[in-house]
Write a protein that holds these residues in place. Structure first.
Motif, mmCIF file in Angstrom:
data_model
loop_
_atom_site.group_PDB
_atom_site.id
_atom_site.type_symbol
_atom_site.label_atom_id
_atom_site.label_comp_id
_atom_site.label_asym_id
_atom_site.label_seq_id
_atom_site.Cartn_x
_atom_site.Cartn_y
_atom_site.Cartn_z
ATOM 1 N N GLN A 21 0.830 -1.207 0.000
ATOM 2 C CA GLN A 21 0.000 0.000 0.000
ATOM 3 C C GLN A 21 0.865 1.258 0.000
ATOM 4 O OE1 GLN A 21 -3.196 0.312 -0.368
ATOM 5 N NE2 GLN A 21 -3.871 -1.804 -0.193
ATOM 6 N N TYR A 24 2.232 1.875 -3.514
ATOM 7 C CA TYR A 24 1.246 2.469 -4.418
ATOM 8 C C TYR A 24 0.992 3.937 -4.071
ATOM 9 C CZ TYR A 24 0.061 -2.003 -6.587
ATOM 10 O OH TYR A 24 0.108 -3.171 -7.301
ATOM 11 N N GLN A 25 0.970 4.249 -2.784
ATOM 12 C CA GLN A 25 0.738 5.628 -2.370
ATOM 13 C C GLN A 25 1.893 6.519 -2.814
ATOM 14 O OE1 GLN A 25 -2.012 6.929 -1.220
ATOM 15 N NE2 GLN A 25 -1.063 8.966 -1.230
ATOM 16 N N ASP A 139 -9.794 1.244 -5.230
ATOM 17 C CA ASP A 139 -8.955 0.649 -4.200
ATOM 18 C C ASP A 139 -7.941 -0.285 -4.859
ATOM 19 O OD1 ASP A 139 -10.326 1.948 -2.190
ATOM 20 O OD2 ASP A 139 -11.716 0.265 -1.857
#
Length: 267
Positions: A21, A24-25, A139
């Motif tokens: 995560q 990706y951020q 998402d």
């Protein structure tokens, strides 16, 4: 003992998900920073196609084309190479954006698309840039990080665009991958020896949750013929944000007959 092992596995899994995560951020933040640069695509405010005879270009002056050269008689106040000038000659054989003419917050340079030549205008104070509120995304879904393989067939291909002119692009061949139980073959753009290729595609989310014309994806090469198609990193083209872009359109084989609910949504 078994509980300790299960707990350790759970912790490792949670750490792995968190790391993914974060990756990706970080990628998304870099994408937004690039998009919102003062000279990024959000700053586009004009595009004027030129002829061999002089035409008036609003806010710039009079311009025309002669071979690979663009001649511009400028309105007062423009600078080029750090000095004020009354006219300029731009060379379309030089890299796009290398020769920039400025006045205040606005700038322009010559572009070519196929047989067309024009002036692209940017403004660091453009409302599309100043009022930008970000891009909504699906998402992150690990299921849309797909493995594929390169089917080599190096050649030149014609790619249509939103402005109605096709351009000749290098293609290394095809990306073969499976999604939603369907085997697909998609045309890639890029040099055959590149480590990353370019994919212009659309799918059944287009015109609903995603931009109607297309989305872009950079496909990573793994080894000689391995590919990673991470659709979580699908992005909108510039034409999703501005009317003054010249975005490519997906070839027929890159129109996928299923939904890809991953990556950026329509602005």
């Amino acid at each position: 003992m078994k509980k300790a092992i299960l707990w350790a596995i759970l912790v490792v899994g949670m750490v792995s998900v968190g790391a993914a995560q974060d990756e990706y951020q970080e990628w998304h933040q870099e994408r937004i920073e690039k998009l919102t640069r003062p000279d990024g695509y959000l700053s586009l405010v004009g595009l004027s196609w030129l002829k061999e005879t002089p035409v008036e270009v609003d806010g710039i002056g009079t311009a025309w084309v002669d071979g690979t050269k663009v001649y511009v008689d400028l309105e007062p106040g423009h600078t080029f190479d750090g000095r004020e000038v009354e006219s300029v000659v731009l060379d379309t054989e030089k890299p796009e954006g290398e020769e920039i003419v400025q006045r205040g917050t606005r700038s322009f340079y010559a572009i070519t698309r196929g047989d067309w030549t024009g002036l692209r205008v940017k403004d660091s104070a453009a409302p599309t840039l100043v009022d930008f509120q970000g891009v909504e995304r699906f998402d992150v879904d690990p299921a849309w990080r797909l493995e594929g393989r390169l089917v080599p067939q190096a050649r030149k291909v014609e790619i249509d665009s939103v402005v109605g002119v096709a351009t000749g692009e290098d293609s290394p061949g095809w990306a073969e991958f499976e999604a939603e139980g369907v085997k697909n073959r998609a045309l890639l753009i890029g040099k055959p020896d590149s480590k990353q290729f370019f994919l212009v595609f659309t799918d059944d989310t287009a015109g609903q949750s995603t931009y109607s014309a297309c989305r872009f994806l950079y496909v990573d090469r793994v080894g000689e013929e391995g590919l990673i198609l991470d659709f979580n990193k699908s992005i909108n083209p510039a034409c999703a944000f501005t009317h003054f872009a010249t975005c490519p359109l997906p070839p027929t084989e890159n129109v996928f007959p299923f939904r890809i609910p991953a990556g950026e949504k329509a602005p």
